[in-house]
Write a protein that holds these residues in place. Structure first.
Motif, mmCIF file in Angstrom:
data_model
loop_
_atom_site.group_PDB
_atom_site.id
_atom_site.type_symbol
_atom_site.label_atom_id
_atom_site.label_comp_id
_atom_site.label_asym_id
_atom_site.label_seq_id
_atom_site.Cartn_x
_atom_site.Cartn_y
_atom_site.Cartn_z
ATOM 1 N N LEU A 68 -15.476 -36.412 1.121
ATOM 2 C CA LEU A 68 -16.246 -35.477 1.947
ATOM 3 C C LEU A 68 -15.405 -34.819 3.029
ATOM 4 N N GLY A 69 -14.114 -35.148 3.090
ATOM 5 C CA GLY A 69 -13.248 -34.581 4.117
ATOM 6 C C GLY A 69 -12.530 -35.681 4.878
ATOM 7 N N THR A 70 -11.784 -35.287 5.892
ATOM 8 C CA THR A 70 -10.991 -36.232 6.662
ATOM 9 C C THR A 70 -11.844 -36.932 7.711
ATOM 10 N N ALA A 84 -17.316 -42.927 13.586
ATOM 11 C CA ALA A 84 -18.694 -42.459 13.767
ATOM 12 C C ALA A 84 -18.903 -41.276 12.830
ATOM 13 N N VAL A 85 -20.034 -41.279 12.125
ATOM 14 C CA VAL A 85 -20.238 -40.222 11.143
ATOM 15 C C VAL A 85 -21.728 -39.939 10.947
ATOM 16 N N VAL A 98 -28.062 -36.677 1.581
ATOM 17 C CA VAL A 98 -26.698 -37.040 1.977
ATOM 18 C C VAL A 98 -25.933 -35.791 2.383
ATOM 19 N N VAL A 99 -25.124 -35.903 3.436
ATOM 20 C CA VAL A 99 -24.305 -34.779 3.877
ATOM 21 C C VAL A 99 -23.290 -34.431 2.791
ATOM 22 N N THR A 100 -22.822 -33.206 2.815
ATOM 23 C CA THR A 100 -21.846 -32.762 1.819
ATOM 24 C C THR A 100 -20.435 -32.686 2.390
ATOM 25 N N SER A 101 -20.290 -32.980 3.684
ATOM 26 C CA SER A 101 -18.956 -33.003 4.298
ATOM 27 C C SER A 101 -18.945 -34.057 5.396
ATOM 28 N N VAL A 219 -18.135 -42.897 0.071
ATOM 29 C CA VAL A 219 -16.958 -42.938 0.950
ATOM 30 C C VAL A 219 -16.257 -44.285 1.026
ATOM 31 N N LEU A 220 -16.934 -45.374 0.680
ATOM 32 C CA LEU A 220 -16.336 -46.698 0.891
ATOM 33 C C LEU A 220 -14.974 -46.879 0.217
#
Length: 565
Positions: A68-70, A84-85, A98-101, A219-220
Motif C-alpha cells: 500500500l506504500g511506504t 500509526a496507520v 480497507v484503505v488503498t494506500s 501488510v503483515l
C-alpha cells in the motif's frame, strides 16, 4: 436477571443509575484515556512533544515498503518500532472498507503522531474524530520481512462506547519485544456511530474490526508477520467483540485463535427484535428522517453523543433484555453473526483454540462504588438486593447456595458486611460462570479451550476511584491489562513474574494454540465437565464454587437464557 431491577431502584438511595447493582456490573469506570493533548502533540515543536507527548518523540524514521506504500514509523523503545496507520474508511453509518494506500491517521504528516480516538464521552473534542479507523502497529526490531511471526490484534474494551488504541497500558512495544511477535492495537466506531445506524445497518463496529483484519492480511508480510497467524485478543467489551467474530462465519478465515479476557457473557448478544426497538427509539431522537442523508451527516458529534446517552439511559425501560452493562452491543442479525454461541441454540462445530480468563474481583468496581455500596451492607439489605436482581424462584436458590449465603452466625452481627459476598456473586453471575459455560460448550463443539483466573493484577488507571480495588490481594476489572502488555509502572516482583509468565504463555499460544511453556505449571485443557481453570499468579486450579454446571446456567439461568436472546 434484571427483570425486576426497577423495583430495586426504590431500595437504593445511593444508586444514581436505574437497575440492580449486580446488573450494572460492567465498566462502571471506563478507563481514563492516555490523553492526547489536543492538537499540541501534532505540532512539530520538540519542546512541546518532549513535555506533553513522550510517546510521540521520534528517535529515527524507520521505513518499510508495503503493497500500500511506504510505512514510516518511530522507535517506540530500543526493541520495537511503532507505526500509526489508517486502516479503513467509512462514510457515516455505512460499512467500512480497507484503505488503498498507506496513510498516517487524521491527515498527519509526522509519523510520531498518534491517532485521534473515535467519538465518545469523557475526552476533549480535539482528541477525537469520526475519521478514527486507525491502528498502532508495534514491530520488534529483531524481525524482518520473511520472518513469518504471529500477530496479536488487540481489541479494546469500554462498553462499546469508550476506548481507543492510545488508552493506558496499551503500548504494545514491550509485549512485541518479549514475544517476538507483532502487536496491532485497533480502534473501531463506538456507540451509535458503530451500532445504531438509522438506515438499519447493523454491527458496523464488527465490520470495522474485520476491515482491520483484512488490512493486516495485506501488510503483515512486509513487516515479517504471517497473515495466517493472527490471534485476536481483547478485554471486556473487546472480548465480547471477539465472541461476535467467533460467531461470524465470514470472519473465520481472518484469524487463527482468540483470547477473551473478562467478557461479560451473561448478557449475550442483542436479538434483532431488541435492536429494532432500540433503533426506533434512537431514530425518534434525530432531527432528520432516516432517508435524509444530508441532514443525518450534518448532525454534530456533540448531539450524537447526547442522543447515544439518552438511548443508553432509557434502553432498560424499552427492553429489559439489554441489561445495563452494555445496552448498546453487537446484534445476532442472522446474516453476519449467525449463532448466539450460548445455550439458547445448538452450539456449532468449532475448531479454533481459545483462551478464556477472568480476574478475581470483576464486580468490585461496581459493588464498592459511590453509585452502589460505598458503605457496609447489612445482611438484610443483601437479601433485598438478591431478591431485586433474581426474583422468584431464583432468589431462594441463590441464598441457599453456600457460596452466596450469609452464614447464620453473621446474620445478626452488627459488624457483618455483605459486600464481599455480593461482589463474589456479581463476579460469578456476569463474568466467571458464563465464561466457564462458554468454555465447556466450546469443547463440546470440537475446539480447545484454556481457562484461567488472575489472582495477581495491576490497578488500572482510574480504578483507584474505588478504594476496594487498591487493597492488597484484590484484582478488579481491567487489572489484567497492564500485566499482559508488560506496562505496569514500577512492577512488584509478583507482577513482574506474572507478566513474564503470561507473555511466555501468549507467545506459545499464538504460535501453537497451546499456552504451556517449560518452567511453568501445566495448564490443562478444559473438558465438558471440568474447565481446569488455572490460577494465574498463584498455584493450582480454581474451585468451581457456584460455577459448577449444576447451578448457574441450570438452576439459575443467565440473562441470555432468561430473555431467550
Amino acid at each position: 436477571m434484571v427483570f425486576v431491577a426497577l423495583a430495586l431502584s426504590l431500595l437504593l438511595a445511593t444508586s444514581t443509575v436505574l437497575g440492580s447493582p449486580i446488573a450494572r456490573l460492567h465498566d462502571p469506570f471506563p478507563p481514563t484515556p492516555k490523553t492526547p493533548k489536543g492538537l499540541l502533540c501534532n505540532l512539530p515543536i520538540p519542546m512541546v512533544q518532549k513535555l506533553l507527548c513522550p510517546r510521540q518523540i521520534a528517535n529515527s524514521d524507520p521505513a518499510v515498503i508495503t503493497p500500500l506504500g511506504t510505512a514510516h514509523g518511530v522507535d517506540d523503545t530500543a526493541n520495537a518500532v511503532r507505526f500509526a496507520v489508517r486502516y479503513g474508511t467509512a462514510a457515516r453509518w455505512e460499512p467500512s472498507s480497507v484503505v488503498t494506500s498507506w496513510q498516517l491517521p487524521n491527515g498527519n504528516t509526522n509519523a510520531s503522531s498518534l491517532p485521534l480516538a473515535c467519538p465518545q464521552d469523557g475526552i476533549d473534542e480535539d482528541a477525537m474524530s469520526e475519521d478514527c479507523l486507525s491502528l498502532l502497529l508495534y514491530v520488534p526490531t529483531s524481525i524482518s520481512p520473511g520472518s513469518d511471526v504471529p500477530t496479536m490484534m488487540w481489541i479494546h474494551g469500554g462498553s462499546f462506547t469508550q476506548g481507543s488504541a492510545t488508552f493506558p497500558g496499551l503500548d504494545g512495544s514491550n509485549f512485541a519485544a518479549a514475544t517476538g511477535s507483532i502487536v496491532a492495537v485497533i480502534q473501531y466506531r463506538l456507540g451509535a456511530l458503530g451500532l445504531m445506524a438509522p438506515n438499519g445497518n447493523m454491527n458496523l463496529a464488527v465490520q470495522d474490526v474485520m476491515t482491520a483484519m483484512n488490512f493486516l492480511q495485506t501488510v503483515l508480510p512486509s513487516f515479517g508477520g504471517s497473515p495466517s497467524k493472527i490471534t485476536i485478543a481483547g478485554q471486556s467489551s473487546g472480548a465480547t467483540m471477539i465472541r461476535a467474530l467467533l460467531a461470524t462465519p465470514s470472519a473465520s478465515s481472518l484469524f487463527q485463535s482468540a483470547i477473551l479476557q473478562s467478557d461479560p457473557m451473561d448478557y449475550g448478544f442483542l436479538s434483532a427484535a431488541t435492536q429494532q426497538t432500540l433503533q426506533t427509539y434512537f431514530n425518534g431522537l434525530l432531527p432528520c428522517s432516516t432517508t435524509d442523508v444530508s441532514c443525518l451527516n450534518n448532525i454534530s458529534i456533540d448531539d450524537l453523543l447526547g442522543f447515544t446517552d439518552n438511548l443508553s439511559n432509557t434502553a432498560l425501560t424499552l427492553d429489559q433484555s439489554v441489561g445495563l452493562g452494555e445496552p448498546l452491543r453487537v446484534v445476532r442479525d442472522g446474516s453476519l453473526i449467525t449463532t448466539p454461541l450460548d445455550d439458547t441454540a445448538p452450539f456449532p462445530a468449532v475448531s479454533k483454540p481459545i483462551m478464556v480468563s477472568n480476574v478475581k474481583n470483576e464486580a468490585g468496581l461496581s459493588i464498592y462504588s459511590d453509585n452502589a455500596f460505598p458503605d457496609s451492607v447489612a445482611p438484610t439489605l443483601y437479601d433485598e438486593v438478591v431478591e431485586g436482581t433474581f426474583g422468584d424462584p431464583d432468589t431462594s436458590f441463590v441464598l441457599a447456595n453456600p457460596n452466596y449465603a450469609i452464614p447464620p452466625s453473621a446474620q445478626n452481627n452488627a459488624n457483618t458486611d455483605a459486600r464481599p459476598t455480593l461482589e463474589k456473586l456479581g463476579t460469578d453471575q456476569i463474568w466467571r460462570c458464563p465464561g466457564w459455560t462458554f468454555a465447556r460448550n466450546w469443547i463440546g463443539g470440537g475446539g480447545n479451550a484454556y481457562v484461567g483466573l488472575y489472582v495477581v493484577g495491576a490497578s488500572y488507571p482510574g480504578n483507584d476511584a474505588v478504594s476496594f480495588c487498591t487493597e492488597s490481594g484484590i484484582v478488579c476489572h481491567q487489572d489484567d491489562i497492564e500485566i499482559v502488555f508488560g506496562t505496569v509502572p514500577s512492577p512488584t516482583s509478583q507482577q513482574a513474574t506474572l507478566t513474564a509468565e503470561m507473555q511466555a504463555r501468549y507467545k506459545a499460544f499464538m504460535n501453537t494454540g497451546n499456552p504451556n511453556v517449560a518452567g511453568h505449571a501445566n495448564w490443562q485443557l478444559a473438558t465438558a465437565s471440568d474447565v481446569h481453570a488455572l490460577t494465574l499468579g498463584g498455584s493450582g486450579e480454581v474451585a468451581a464454587g457456584g460455577c459448577d454446571p449444576s447451578f448457574f446456567g441450570d438452576v439459575v439461568q443467565y440473562d441470555y437464557q432468561k430473555f431467550d436472546i
